[in-house]
Design a protein around this motif. Structure first.
Motif, PDB file in Angstrom:
ATOM      1  N   ARG A  85       0.812  -1.218   0.000  1.00 28.21           N
ATOM      2  CA  ARG A  85       0.000   0.000   0.000  1.00 28.21           C
ATOM      3  C   ARG A  85       0.847   1.271   0.000  1.00 28.21           C
ATOM      4  N   LEU A  86       2.129   1.124   0.341  1.00 27.01           N
ATOM      5  CA  LEU A  86       2.999   2.299   0.306  1.00 27.01           C
ATOM      6  C   LEU A  86       3.140   2.829  -1.096  1.00 27.01           C
ATOM      7  N   THR A  87       3.005   1.929  -2.088  1.00 21.78           N
ATOM      8  CA  THR A  87       3.158   2.340  -3.485  1.00 21.78           C
ATOM      9  C   THR A  87       1.927   2.035  -4.333  1.00 21.78           C
ATOM     10  N   GLU A  88       0.953   1.277  -3.792  1.00 18.82           N
ATOM     11  CA  GLU A  88      -0.228   0.910  -4.554  1.00 18.82           C
ATOM     12  C   GLU A  88      -1.491   1.409  -3.844  1.00 18.82           C
ATOM     13  N   ARG A  89      -2.617   1.303  -4.559  1.00 19.79           N
ATOM     14  CA  ARG A  89      -3.896   1.652  -3.948  1.00 19.79           C
ATOM     15  C   ARG A  89      -4.223   0.677  -2.823  1.00 19.79           C
ATOM     16  N   PRO A  90      -4.748   1.149  -1.688  1.00 18.37           N
ATOM     17  CA  PRO A  90      -5.179   0.220  -0.629  1.00 18.37           C
ATOM     18  C   PRO A  90      -6.338  -0.634  -1.125  1.00 18.37           C
ATOM     19  N   ARG A  91      -6.426  -1.868  -0.618  1.00 18.17           N
ATOM     20  CA  ARG A  91      -7.444  -2.812  -1.069  1.00 18.17           C
ATOM     21  C   ARG A  91      -8.337  -3.222   0.092  1.00 18.17           C
ATOM     22  N   LEU A  92      -9.608  -3.352  -0.204  1.00 17.38           N
ATOM     23  CA  LEU A  92     -10.590  -3.805   0.771  1.00 17.38           C
ATOM     24  C   LEU A  92     -11.326  -5.001   0.166  1.00 17.38           C
ATOM     25  N   VAL A 119      -9.678   3.505  -2.176  1.00 17.59           N
ATOM     26  CA  VAL A 119      -9.685   2.078  -1.888  1.00 17.59           C
ATOM     27  C   VAL A 119     -10.150   1.275  -3.113  1.00 17.59           C
ATOM     28  N   GLU A 120      -9.442   0.204  -3.398  1.00 19.94           N
ATOM     29  CA  GLU A 120      -9.851  -0.737  -4.452  1.00 19.94           C
ATOM     30  C   GLU A 120     -10.657  -1.861  -3.806  1.00 19.94           C
ATOM     31  N   LEU A 121     -11.933  -1.978  -4.179  1.00 19.20           N
ATOM     32  CA  LEU A 121     -12.872  -2.869  -3.509  1.00 19.20           C
ATOM     33  C   LEU A 121     -13.028  -4.187  -4.261  1.00 19.20           C
ATOM     34  N   THR A 122     -13.061  -5.301  -3.488  1.00 15.16           N
ATOM     35  CA  THR A 122     -13.367  -6.619  -4.032  1.00 15.16           C
ATOM     36  C   THR A 122     -14.399  -7.284  -3.121  1.00 15.16           C
ATOM     37  N   VAL A 123     -15.444  -7.866  -3.718  1.00 13.59           N
ATOM     38  CA  VAL A 123     -16.470  -8.582  -2.962  1.00 13.59           C
ATOM     39  C   VAL A 123     -16.472 -10.039  -3.404  1.00 13.59           C
ATOM     40  N   LEU A 124     -16.401 -10.951  -2.434  1.00 11.80           N
ATOM     41  CA  LEU A 124     -16.387 -12.389  -2.705  1.00 11.80           C
ATOM     42  C   LEU A 124     -17.620 -13.028  -2.089  1.00 11.80           C
ATOM     43  N   GLU A 125     -18.374 -13.786  -2.872  1.00 14.93           N
ATOM     44  CA  GLU A 125     -19.534 -14.490  -2.342  1.00 14.93           C
ATOM     45  C   GLU A 125     -19.081 -15.788  -1.687  1.00 14.93           C
ATOM     46  N   ALA A 126     -19.454 -15.980  -0.419  1.00 12.61           N
ATOM     47  CA  ALA A 126     -19.034 -17.182   0.301  1.00 12.61           C
ATOM     48  C   ALA A 126     -19.938 -17.403   1.501  1.00 12.61           C
ATOM     49  N   GLU A 127     -20.283 -18.658   1.767  1.00 13.69           N
ATOM     50  CA  GLU A 127     -21.018 -19.004   2.965  1.00 13.69           C
ATOM     51  C   GLU A 127     -20.078 -18.893   4.179  1.00 13.69           C
ATOM     52  N   PRO A 128     -20.624 -18.752   5.391  1.00 16.98           N
ATOM     53  CA  PRO A 128     -19.778 -18.518   6.569  1.00 16.98           C
ATOM     54  C   PRO A 128     -18.652 -19.515   6.762  1.00 16.98           C
ATOM     55  N   GLU A 129     -18.893 -20.808   6.473  1.00 11.94           N
ATOM     56  CA  GLU A 129     -17.853 -21.808   6.693  1.00 11.94           C
ATOM     57  C   GLU A 129     -16.637 -21.591   5.800  1.00 11.94           C
ATOM     58  N   ALA A 130     -16.824 -20.862   4.680  1.00  9.99           N
ATOM     59  CA  ALA A 130     -15.698 -20.503   3.821  1.00  9.99           C
ATOM     60  C   ALA A 130     -15.209 -19.089   4.092  1.00  9.99           C
ATOM     61  N   ALA A 131     -16.137 -18.189   4.441  1.00 12.02           N
ATOM     62  CA  ALA A 131     -15.783 -16.775   4.613  1.00 12.02           C
ATOM     63  C   ALA A 131     -14.932 -16.537   5.850  1.00 12.02           C
ATOM     64  N   VAL A 132     -15.269 -17.203   6.968  1.00 10.30           N
ATOM     65  CA  VAL A 132     -14.513 -16.980   8.202  1.00 10.30           C
ATOM     66  C   VAL A 132     -13.045 -17.372   8.046  1.00 10.30           C
ATOM     67  N   PRO A 133     -12.724 -18.542   7.469  1.00 12.76           N
ATOM     68  CA  PRO A 133     -11.302 -18.850   7.233  1.00 12.76           C
ATOM     69  C   PRO A 133     -10.610 -17.846   6.309  1.00 12.76           C
ATOM     70  N   MET A 134     -11.355 -17.240   5.375  1.00 16.55           N
ATOM     71  CA  MET A 134     -10.765 -16.213   4.513  1.00 16.55           C
ATOM     72  C   MET A 134     -10.249 -15.043   5.345  1.00 16.55           C
ATOM     73  N   VAL A 135     -11.040 -14.641   6.345  1.00 12.41           N
ATOM     74  CA  VAL A 135     -10.615 -13.541   7.225  1.00 12.41           C
ATOM     75  C   VAL A 135      -9.422 -13.976   8.064  1.00 12.41           C
ATOM     76  N   ARG A 136      -9.481 -15.197   8.598  1.00 12.59           N
ATOM     77  CA  ARG A 136      -8.396 -15.683   9.444  1.00 12.59           C
ATOM     78  C   ARG A 136      -7.079 -15.749   8.663  1.00 12.59           C
ATOM     79  N   ARG A 137      -7.158 -16.135   7.377  1.00  9.11           N
ATOM     80  CA  ARG A 137      -5.952 -16.257   6.553  1.00  9.11           C
ATOM     81  C   ARG A 137      -5.512 -14.934   5.953  1.00  9.11           C
ATOM     82  N   GLY A 138      -6.339 -13.894   6.077  1.00  5.24           N
ATOM     83  CA  GLY A 138      -5.980 -12.611   5.504  1.00  5.24           C
ATOM     84  C   GLY A 138      -6.396 -12.450   4.059  1.00  5.24           C
ATOM     85  N   VAL A 139      -7.168 -13.412   3.526  1.00  4.38           N
ATOM     86  CA  VAL A 139      -7.660 -13.296   2.155  1.00  4.38           C
ATOM     87  C   VAL A 139      -8.738 -12.221   2.061  1.00  4.38           C
ATOM     88  N   ALA A 140      -9.552 -12.085   3.115  1.00  2.00           N
ATOM     89  CA  ALA A 140     -10.587 -11.054   3.189  1.00  2.00           C
ATOM     90  C   ALA A 140     -10.353 -10.195   4.424  1.00  2.00           C
TER      91      ALA A 140
END
Length: 301
Positions: A85-92, A119-140
């Motif tokens: 992010r120091l050189t690129e657009r921040p991502r959400l 901010v550069e925005l990305t939205v991913l469709e996922a049920e909770p059992e997939a979405a929560v690990p995404m947050v834990r891993r830093g993917v979301a």
């Protein structure tokens, strides 16, 4: 001190269910994977994985280590993204289940992006059992999630912000014998066939039917609540659908409350618990989602 590389190997073993598949994913030999796990167990003085003919099962220390490994990996990914992010657009990046995303996200995202146009925005469709690990891993950066009545799923290393309770409604076709009622007990529908809008609703219904002493008869199974409602309107069966998924209206159906104790989904935002505070735009989006749930006339869970 626990070696980070050994944690990475253990995490791969847990993900793939065997030493050989983990070795292939890590571009290692199975012997090297086994040596890493053995060294990790020696350093802890406890076993972390049990091998059998059916694969690998983590012990409780192993499970805790994998959760820690995911948190460490996410921290490192966060640092990498902050450097970028120091050189690129921040991502959400937002992960969300469909019905909640359709009802709550648009206005909240509009407000957040308006306040942070960089901010550069990305939205991913996922049920909770997939979405929560995404947050834990830093993917979301955050996930819009839900759980049904019952114990709250474990959220190690995560923060949960409740948004709303989302009661389930019985959806009946026109002319149904109970269509004029204000409320019904699910046991009164024991003789009906059911249209399912998602796998989690099916699991709840099957548990309830078992407790009530009747067998759930399924006439249709979908992963789309609107499709389920059109099947109800066509006379295929009855359905149980969360209130947040009842818009837009569907002709040919009647909505009836479920008698107390009324089943509900509990909707929340999940974010990662990090040593550094999250970016301001993540905090602003969480705040906007809380306000969006309130503006929709929903109750905080």
């Amino acid at each position: 001190m626990i070696d980070v590389q050994r944690l990475r190997v253990l995490r791969s073993v847990a993900e793939h269910g065997s030493f050989s598949r983990a070795a292939a994913a890590l571009l290692m030999t199975p012997s090297a994977v086994s040596q890493h796990i053995a060294a990790l167990e020696r350093s802890l003085g406890r076993p972390v994985a049990v091998r059998s003919t059916r694969g690998v099962t983590l012990t409780e220390p192993g499970r805790l280590l994998v959760e820690t490994a995911e948190t460490i990996t996410a921290e490192l990914d966060l640092v990498r993204r902050e450097i970028d992010r120091l050189t690129e657009r921040p991502r959400l990046t937002v992960a969300t289940f469909t019905s909640g995303g359709r009802r709550l996200l648009p206005g909240a995202l509009t407000r957040c992006v308006g306040a942070h146009p960089e901010v550069e925005l990305t939205v991913l469709e996922a049920e909770p059992e997939a979405a929560v690990p995404m947050v834990r891993r830093g993917v979301a950066d955050l996930a819009l999630t839900y759980h049904f009545d019952g114990p709250l799923p474990p959220h190690t290393g995560l923060d949960r912000t409740p948004l709303t309770e989302d009661p389930l409604w019985v959806v009946l076709p026109e002319g149904h014998r109970l269509a004029g009622r204000e409320a019904v007990g699910l046991g009164e529908l024991a003789a009906d066939r059911w249209v399912l809008g998602c796998l989690r609703t099916e699991a709840f219904l099957r548990r309830y039917a078992e407790r009530a002493g009747f067998e759930l008869r399924v006439a249709g199974s979908t992963t789309d609540y609107f499709f389920a409602r059109t099947l109800v309107a066509a006379g295929v069966g009855v359905s149980l659908i969360p209130g947040i998924a009842l818009a837009p209206e569907s002709a040919g159906t009647h909505l009836v409350r479920v008698e107390p104790p009324r089943p509900a989904r509990h909707i929340a935002v999940v974010t990662a618990r990090r040593r550094r505070p999250p970016p301001r735009y993540v905090e602003d989006l969480v705040e906007a989602l809380v306000e969006a749930a309130g503006a929709a006339g929903m109750e905080r869970s």
